[in-house]
Design a protein around this motif. Sequence first.
Motif, PDB file in Angstrom:
ATOM      1  N   SER A  91      81.983   3.635 138.337  1.00 24.35           N
ATOM      2  CA  SER A  91      82.241   2.209 138.571  1.00 24.35           C
ATOM      3  C   SER A  91      81.683   1.317 137.468  1.00 24.35           C
ATOM      4  CB  SER A  91      81.646   1.793 139.924  1.00 24.35           C
ATOM      5  OG  SER A  91      80.241   2.023 139.947  1.00 24.35           O
ATOM      6  N   THR A  92      80.710   1.820 136.690  1.00 27.59           N
ATOM      7  CA  THR A  92      80.128   0.995 135.626  1.00 27.59           C
ATOM      8  C   THR A  92      81.112   0.788 134.471  1.00 27.59           C
ATOM      9  OG1 THR A  92      79.148   2.908 134.475  1.00 27.59           O
ATOM     10  CG2 THR A  92      77.831   1.858 136.212  1.00 27.59           C
ATOM     11  N   LYS A  93      82.154   1.597 134.402  1.00 26.65           N
ATOM     12  CA  LYS A  93      83.154   1.480 133.330  1.00 26.65           C
ATOM     13  C   LYS A  93      84.371   0.671 133.768  1.00 26.65           C
ATOM     14  CE  LYS A  93      80.697   4.320 130.820  1.00 26.65           C
ATOM     15  NZ  LYS A  93      79.876   3.807 129.698  1.00 26.65           N
ATOM     16  N   TYR A  94      84.388   0.238 135.025  1.00 23.71           N
ATOM     17  CA  TYR A  94      85.580  -0.381 135.614  1.00 23.71           C
ATOM     18  C   TYR A  94      86.001  -1.648 134.871  1.00 23.71           C
ATOM     19  CZ  TYR A  94      88.704  -1.724 139.472  1.00 23.71           C
ATOM     20  OH  TYR A  94      89.796  -2.057 140.231  1.00 23.71           O
ATOM     21  N   VAL A  95      85.065  -2.569 134.692  1.00 25.52           N
ATOM     22  CA  VAL A  95      85.380  -3.849 134.049  1.00 25.52           C
ATOM     23  C   VAL A  95      85.784  -3.636 132.589  1.00 25.52           C
ATOM     24  CG1 VAL A  95      84.439  -6.065 133.312  1.00 25.52           C
ATOM     25  CG2 VAL A  95      83.937  -5.202 135.596  1.00 25.52           C
ATOM     26  N   SER A  96      85.024  -2.813 131.879  1.00 25.05           N
ATOM     27  CA  SER A  96      85.342  -2.551 130.466  1.00 25.05           C
ATOM     28  C   SER A  96      86.727  -1.931 130.323  1.00 25.05           C
ATOM     29  CB  SER A  96      84.288  -1.624 129.862  1.00 25.05           C
ATOM     30  OG  SER A  96      83.012  -2.220 129.881  1.00 25.05           O
ATOM     31  N   ALA A  97      87.087  -1.062 131.262  1.00 18.83           N
ATOM     32  CA  ALA A  97      88.414  -0.426 131.212  1.00 18.83           C
ATOM     33  C   ALA A  97      89.512  -1.471 131.397  1.00 18.83           C
ATOM     34  CB  ALA A  97      88.512   0.652 132.284  1.00 18.83           C
ATOM     35  N   ILE A  98      89.301  -2.401 132.302  1.00 24.15           N
ATOM     36  CA  ILE A  98      90.292  -3.467 132.533  1.00 24.15           C
ATOM     37  C   ILE A  98      90.457  -4.317 131.280  1.00 24.15           C
ATOM     38  CG2 ILE A  98      90.757  -5.577 133.839  1.00 24.15           C
ATOM     39  CD1 ILE A  98      89.438  -4.234 136.249  1.00 24.15           C
ATOM     40  N   GLU A  99      89.343  -4.649 130.640  1.00 23.13           N
ATOM     41  CA  GLU A  99      89.408  -5.456 129.417  1.00 23.13           C
ATOM     42  C   GLU A  99      90.135  -4.702 128.301  1.00 23.13           C
ATOM     43  OE1 GLU A  99      85.371  -8.172 129.939  1.00 23.13           O
ATOM     44  OE2 GLU A  99      85.224  -6.210 128.977  1.00 23.13           O
ATOM     45  N   LEU A 100      89.895  -3.399 128.200  1.00 25.18           N
ATOM     46  CA  LEU A 100      90.599  -2.592 127.197  1.00 25.18           C
ATOM     47  C   LEU A 100      92.100  -2.567 127.469  1.00 25.18           C
ATOM     48  CD1 LEU A 100      88.243   0.502 126.724  1.00 25.18           C
ATOM     49  CD2 LEU A 100      88.977  -1.076 124.937  1.00 25.18           C
ATOM     50  N   ILE A 101      92.457  -2.389 128.727  1.00 30.88           N
ATOM     51  CA  ILE A 101      93.878  -2.341 129.106  1.00 30.88           C
ATOM     52  C   ILE A 101      94.574  -3.647 128.725  1.00 30.88           C
ATOM     53  CG2 ILE A 101      95.464  -2.315 131.085  1.00 30.88           C
ATOM     54  CD1 ILE A 101      93.517  -0.322 132.412  1.00 30.88           C
ATOM     55  N   CYS A 102      93.948  -4.765 129.057  1.00 27.91           N
ATOM     56  CA  CYS A 102      94.550  -6.069 128.751  1.00 27.91           C
ATOM     57  C   CYS A 102      94.685  -6.269 127.243  1.00 27.91           C
ATOM     58  CB  CYS A 102      93.714  -7.186 129.374  1.00 27.91           C
ATOM     59  SG  CYS A 102      93.809  -7.240 131.184  1.00 27.91           S
ATOM     60  N   GLY A 103      93.691  -5.791 126.490  1.00 29.50           N
ATOM     61  CA  GLY A 103      93.766  -5.921 125.037  1.00 29.50           C
ATOM     62  C   GLY A 103      94.894  -5.096 124.455  1.00 29.50           C
ATOM     63  N   ILE A 104      95.043  -3.874 124.955  1.00 28.44           N
ATOM     64  CA  ILE A 104      96.104  -2.990 124.462  1.00 28.44           C
ATOM     65  C   ILE A 104      97.474  -3.530 124.831  1.00 28.44           C
ATOM     66  CG2 ILE A 104      97.127  -0.687 124.740  1.00 28.44           C
ATOM     67  CD1 ILE A 104      94.214   0.347 125.084  1.00 28.44           C
ATOM     68  N   MET A 105      97.596  -4.088 126.052  1.00 30.67           N
ATOM     69  CA  MET A 105      98.894  -4.563 126.526  1.00 30.67           C
ATOM     70  C   MET A 105      99.160  -6.021 126.123  1.00 30.67           C
ATOM     71  SD  MET A 105      99.968  -1.820 127.869  1.00 30.67           S
ATOM     72  CE  MET A 105     101.520  -2.464 128.492  1.00 30.67           C
ATOM     73  N   ASN A 106      98.214  -6.613 125.379  1.00 31.87           N
ATOM     74  CA  ASN A 106      98.367  -8.007 124.941  1.00 31.87           C
ATOM     75  C   ASN A 106      98.510  -8.958 126.130  1.00 31.87           C
ATOM     76  OD1 ASN A 106      98.413  -9.919 122.880  1.00 31.87           O
ATOM     77  ND2 ASN A 106     100.638  -9.913 122.725  1.00 31.87           N
ATOM     78  N   GLU A 107      97.702  -8.684 127.160  1.00 31.28           N
ATOM     79  CA  GLU A 107      97.732  -9.473 128.388  1.00 31.28           C
ATOM     80  C   GLU A 107      96.500 -10.386 128.434  1.00 31.28           C
ATOM     81  OE1 GLU A 107      98.924 -10.833 132.198  1.00 31.28           O
ATOM     82  OE2 GLU A 107      99.988  -9.708 130.645  1.00 31.28           O
ATOM     83  N   PRO A 108      96.676 -11.697 128.673  1.00 33.71           N
ATOM     84  CA  PRO A 108      95.519 -12.591 128.771  1.00 33.71           C
ATOM     85  C   PRO A 108      94.567 -12.147 129.883  1.00 33.71           C
ATOM     86  CG  PRO A 108      97.559 -13.839 128.616  1.00 33.71           C
ATOM     87  CD  PRO A 108      97.957 -12.418 128.813  1.00 33.71           C
ATOM     88  N   ILE A 109      93.268 -12.284 129.628  1.00 37.28           N
ATOM     89  CA  ILE A 109      92.261 -11.942 130.627  1.00 37.28           C
ATOM     90  C   ILE A 109      91.763 -13.229 131.269  1.00 37.28           C
ATOM     91  CG2 ILE A 109      90.054 -10.803 131.061  1.00 37.28           C
ATOM     92  CD1 ILE A 109      90.469  -9.255 128.457  1.00 37.28           C
ATOM     93  N   VAL A 110      91.876 -13.322 132.574  1.00 34.74           N
ATOM     94  CA  VAL A 110      91.427 -14.508 133.297  1.00 34.74           C
ATOM     95  C   VAL A 110      90.115 -14.182 133.988  1.00 34.74           C
ATOM     96  CG1 VAL A 110      91.981 -16.192 135.071  1.00 34.74           C
ATOM     97  CG2 VAL A 110      93.804 -15.265 133.625  1.00 34.74           C
ATOM     98  N   TYR A 111      89.084 -15.009 133.685  1.00 31.88           N
ATOM     99  CA  TYR A 111      87.785 -14.837 134.312  1.00 31.88           C
ATOM    100  C   TYR A 111      87.562 -15.940 135.342  1.00 31.88           C
ATOM    101  CZ  TYR A 111      86.728 -11.786 130.327  1.00 31.88           C
ATOM    102  OH  TYR A 111      86.757 -10.796 129.379  1.00 31.88           O
ATOM    103  N   ASP A 112      86.861 -15.632 136.406  1.00 33.84           N
ATOM    104  CA  ASP A 112      86.428 -16.632 137.380  1.00 33.84           C
ATOM    105  C   ASP A 112      84.964 -16.942 137.113  1.00 33.84           C
ATOM    106  OD1 ASP A 112      88.867 -16.687 138.605  1.00 33.84           O
ATOM    107  OD2 ASP A 112      88.332 -15.214 140.137  1.00 33.84           O
ATOM    108  N   ASN A 113      84.682 -18.223 136.824  1.00 33.67           N
ATOM    109  CA  ASN A 113      83.314 -18.645 136.572  1.00 33.67           C
ATOM    110  C   ASN A 113      82.999 -19.763 137.560  1.00 33.67           C
ATOM    111  OD1 ASN A 113      80.821 -19.156 135.615  1.00 33.67           O
ATOM    112  ND2 ASN A 113      81.471 -20.001 133.634  1.00 33.67           N
ATOM    113  N   GLY A 114      82.617 -19.367 138.760  1.00 29.20           N
ATOM    114  CA  GLY A 114      82.464 -20.352 139.821  1.00 29.20           C
ATOM    115  C   GLY A 114      83.825 -20.897 140.172  1.00 29.20           C
ATOM    116  N   ALA A 115      83.979 -22.214 140.116  1.00 31.76           N
ATOM    117  CA  ALA A 115      85.267 -22.843 140.403  1.00 31.76           C
ATOM    118  C   ALA A 115      86.114 -22.961 139.157  1.00 31.76           C
ATOM    119  CB  ALA A 115      85.043 -24.232 141.006  1.00 31.76           C
ATOM    120  N   GLU A 116      85.516 -22.619 138.007  1.00 32.87           N
ATOM    121  CA  GLU A 116      86.208 -22.811 136.743  1.00 32.87           C
ATOM    122  C   GLU A 116      86.859 -21.512 136.286  1.00 32.87           C
ATOM    123  OE1 GLU A 116      85.100 -24.113 132.129  1.00 32.87           O
ATOM    124  OE2 GLU A 116      83.561 -23.822 133.641  1.00 32.87           O
TER     125      GLU A 116
END
Length: 396
Positions: A91-116
């Motif tokens: 599970s410690t690799k889960y977030v990093s794997a998602i970020e890698l996938i989005c980078g490879i697929m040229n997909e924007p990464i949306v983060y939730d930072n509180g309400a922003e």
Amino acid sequence: MQATKKRISDETVNYAKYLPILDLIERILMVPRKTGSNIQIICPFHTESTPSFNINTRGNFFKCHGCGVGGKGSIDFMIQYQWGPHFKGDSTKYVSAIELICGIMNEPIVYDNGAEAIQAQPSSRTPRTPQRPIVPKEPEKDINLIKKANQLLLKHTNLSPEHLEHLRSVRQLPTETILAKGYRSFPEKPSRVAAALAKELPTLEGIPGFYEATSKQKDQTYWTMKGSGGFLIPVRNEKMEITGFQHRVDKPRWKVTCVDEKNQEHKLLTAHLDYQTMVLTLNWDGKPFNKVTITEPTNIPVSSNGKQIGTVKVKPLNKYLWLASPDLPKGAGVKASYHIAVPTSFLKKKISPVGVKRVGITEGPLKGDIAAEILNIPFSCTPGLSNVRTVLVQPV
């Protein structure tokens, strides 16, 4: 002010979670576009010449019938591809794997930072040429420990009368040669063999073929081996050290495919093979209508009112596997290696294969052992036809 930790949004998580594995693999491995519900390609996790890596596009899961690596979904694939099969489920690799996938697929990464919501946009909407992720080097394996474990495996196993007879009558190997080579049967009770090795070694973690299993009560673990009935072929280097084992299975799995007249997966025709009886049951819309005993690869035409409406294709998968356990807890894979087959006459006289003037080259350790006895010369054996360079650079 205390910084707020970014959290990947559910939108981005779901994108990576449900992304078809085939789309990701095509970007990473640069393989040509393929269609169908079951697609086979060369495995990215081990060296092979015949494709054994199966991608099920309908269920979005993957499985290699050669090395055993498998999983479900793009995130699972990325974790194992980027950090190694032994990180499956980490599970410690889960977030990093998602970020890698989005980078490879040229997909924007949306983060939730509180309400922003913070959106990390790629620098260009034009798809870039994907790069193969840089795989961090795994910790170096204790080669001496592996060699010692391989030698102990010979000590705690034996060769069944059935396998001995097969090697003598079918393979035409003399009994003296069979014993000298160290052929063994896969143990009927692999956990007992693993327990015996565990008493003589500091650990079995990282030894190809062994892994840690969980008891049915799920309150304790124990060591065992991955595999089934068959015999083990020691793979040796020029010093006659055992670097691994090939596992020749007695009853290989079979691939059953049901296709329509366009050679696409059939929507109504299915089939199930009973490995105990080798009887294939054909179903139409979930209801059985015929049974066929399978003894060899075959294509079974299915007709209705004189018109062929489908075909059931049946063929065996690879009989020769590597003794490895990369997809199991604390298991390990094995890199396909060359094998030096030395005639029994050399072993008796303790003649080294290094520096001899005449050496044969063939594919597969078993073929090499047979050829070495017939021609009375050492053979350098490739793990597969596509890996001939492996044997050409060895000091034999």
